[in-house]
Design a protein around this motif. Sequence first.
Motif, mmCIF file in Angstrom:
data_model
loop_
_atom_site.group_PDB
_atom_site.id
_atom_site.type_symbol
_atom_site.label_atom_id
_atom_site.label_comp_id
_atom_site.label_asym_id
_atom_site.label_seq_id
_atom_site.Cartn_x
_atom_site.Cartn_y
_atom_site.Cartn_z
ATOM 1 N N MET A 1 0.836 -1.195 0.000
ATOM 2 C CA MET A 1 0.000 0.000 0.000
ATOM 3 C C MET A 1 0.877 1.253 0.000
ATOM 4 N N GLY A 2 1.977 1.221 0.763
ATOM 5 C CA GLY A 2 2.909 2.355 0.785
ATOM 6 C C GLY A 2 3.525 2.597 -0.578
ATOM 7 N N THR A 3 3.925 1.537 -1.272
ATOM 8 C CA THR A 3 4.477 1.668 -2.620
ATOM 9 C C THR A 3 3.431 2.201 -3.576
ATOM 10 N N TRP A 4 2.202 1.719 -3.439
ATOM 11 C CA TRP A 4 1.119 2.197 -4.308
ATOM 12 C C TRP A 4 0.893 3.695 -4.117
ATOM 13 N N ILE A 5 0.917 4.161 -2.867
ATOM 14 C CA ILE A 5 0.722 5.592 -2.598
ATOM 15 C C ILE A 5 1.855 6.405 -3.215
ATOM 16 N N GLN A 6 3.094 5.935 -3.061
ATOM 17 C CA GLN A 6 4.234 6.651 -3.642
ATOM 18 C C GLN A 6 4.122 6.703 -5.174
ATOM 19 N N ASN A 7 3.723 5.592 -5.790
ATOM 20 C CA ASN A 7 3.574 5.562 -7.244
ATOM 21 C C ASN A 7 2.451 6.476 -7.717
ATOM 22 N N THR A 8 1.378 6.564 -6.941
ATOM 23 C CA THR A 8 0.273 7.460 -7.286
ATOM 24 C C THR A 8 0.732 8.914 -7.245
ATOM 25 N N ARG A 9 1.520 9.254 -6.237
ATOM 26 C CA ARG A 9 2.055 10.622 -6.149
ATOM 27 C C ARG A 9 2.992 10.921 -7.311
ATOM 28 N N LEU A 10 3.781 9.926 -7.690
ATOM 29 C CA LEU A 10 4.692 10.101 -8.824
ATOM 30 C C LEU A 10 3.907 10.347 -10.104
ATOM 31 N N ARG A 11 2.868 9.547 -10.339
ATOM 32 C CA ARG A 11 2.033 9.724 -11.530
ATOM 33 C C ARG A 11 1.386 11.110 -11.528
ATOM 34 N N SER A 12 0.913 11.564 -10.359
ATOM 35 C CA SER A 12 0.298 12.897 -10.257
ATOM 36 C C SER A 12 1.297 13.986 -10.630
ATOM 37 N N ASP B 1 3.993 24.769 -7.079
ATOM 38 C CA ASP B 1 4.889 24.989 -5.957
ATOM 39 C C ASP B 1 5.605 23.697 -5.576
ATOM 40 N N ALA B 2 6.782 23.823 -4.979
ATOM 41 C CA ALA B 2 7.567 22.654 -4.563
ATOM 42 C C ALA B 2 6.858 21.827 -3.499
ATOM 43 N N THR B 3 5.983 22.439 -2.726
ATOM 44 C CA THR B 3 5.310 21.712 -1.644
ATOM 45 C C THR B 3 4.179 20.821 -2.149
ATOM 46 N N GLU B 4 3.776 20.967 -3.398
ATOM 47 C CA GLU B 4 2.630 20.215 -3.911
ATOM 48 C C GLU B 4 2.883 18.722 -4.059
ATOM 49 N N ASP B 5 4.137 18.320 -4.240
ATOM 50 C CA ASP B 5 4.389 16.880 -4.395
ATOM 51 C C ASP B 5 4.997 16.254 -3.144
ATOM 52 N N ALA B 6 5.083 17.012 -2.053
ATOM 53 C CA ALA B 6 5.586 16.504 -0.771
ATOM 54 C C ALA B 6 6.944 15.804 -0.918
ATOM 55 N N SER B 7 7.783 16.319 -1.811
ATOM 56 C CA SER B 7 9.134 15.780 -2.061
ATOM 57 C C SER B 7 9.124 14.317 -2.472
ATOM 58 N N THR B 8 8.056 13.867 -3.112
ATOM 59 C CA THR B 8 8.014 12.474 -3.565
ATOM 60 C C THR B 8 8.359 12.352 -5.042
ATOM 61 N N ALA B 9 8.670 13.459 -5.701
ATOM 62 C CA ALA B 9 9.038 13.406 -7.110
ATOM 63 C C ALA B 9 10.184 14.365 -7.381
ATOM 64 N N LEU C 1 11.546 5.710 -2.743
ATOM 65 C CA LEU C 1 11.578 4.261 -2.932
ATOM 66 C C LEU C 1 12.988 3.771 -3.248
ATOM 67 N N THR C 2 13.244 2.515 -2.950
ATOM 68 C CA THR C 2 14.527 1.918 -3.294
ATOM 69 C C THR C 2 14.593 1.724 -4.804
ATOM 70 N N THR C 3 15.784 1.483 -5.310
ATOM 71 C CA THR C 3 15.961 1.317 -6.755
ATOM 72 C C THR C 3 15.115 0.172 -7.293
ATOM 73 N N ALA C 4 14.981 -0.895 -6.521
ATOM 74 C CA ALA C 4 14.188 -2.043 -6.977
ATOM 75 C C ALA C 4 12.705 -1.701 -7.085
ATOM 76 N N ASP C 5 12.209 -0.890 -6.154
ATOM 77 C CA ASP C 5 10.788 -0.532 -6.130
ATOM 78 C C ASP C 5 10.474 0.728 -6.927
ATOM 79 N N GLU C 6 11.509 1.476 -7.310
ATOM 80 C CA GLU C 6 11.283 2.789 -7.907
ATOM 81 C C GLU C 6 10.523 2.695 -9.226
ATOM 82 N N ARG C 7 9.566 3.572 -9.356
ATOM 83 C CA ARG C 7 8.850 3.709 -10.620
ATOM 84 C C ARG C 7 9.276 5.030 -11.227
#
Length: 199
Positions: A35-46, A105-113, A164-170
């Motif tokens: 679920m954590g990976t899914w949330i990170q990937n969703t933020r990346l897609r956004s 703004d830089a704060t919109e992606d919460a430093s996930t991208a 995310l780690t390199t293996a999990d990174e999208r």
Amino acid sequence: MLVSPIGRSRGFTLVEIFITLAIVALVMMLVGPSMGTWIQNTRLRSAAEAIARGLQTARVEAMKRNTTVAFNLTDTNSSAFTVCLYDAVNNVCLAGASNIIMQRDATEDASTAKVGTDTVLSDPVTPIAAGSNVPSSSAFDALGRLASTAPNNVMRIDVRNPVLTTADERRLVIFVNTSGQIRVCDPKLSKAVNPQGCQ
């Protein structure tokens, strides 16, 4: 006279509640990490879709206003950008708040991208390092093409997740060709099988 039968009161017993809680806890332990990976990937897609929208806005505004409009990636640690009227002499946004069309703004992606860029349509299999060639920009002319008056137009943007780690990174790749067409794709997918693939 009618007498109502005395029935058993309805509800849950303490044992039933504990069994239910145990099952919920077990399911959460199994689902939690993915679920954590899914949330990170969703933020990346956004973040990638926001960048693509920013590029598209710059292109449409350039055609609508019959002038050159720039899309600027402004921060090495986020997906922040600005869309503005372009000063071709100094290769910057025209001064003044009225010349800003759109901003993220830089704060919109919460430093996930984080983004890295390239000025050529390079092979998407090879990742671009996060923060590479940023700040950078692409400028669109009145015909919606990459402006020939702008030096070093960005033609490829890699959006990466540093959490995310390199293996999990999208990683998602955004291409902008010289005619101004913008495309977001996933380098892990094959274009022959999936339209979201890069090649």
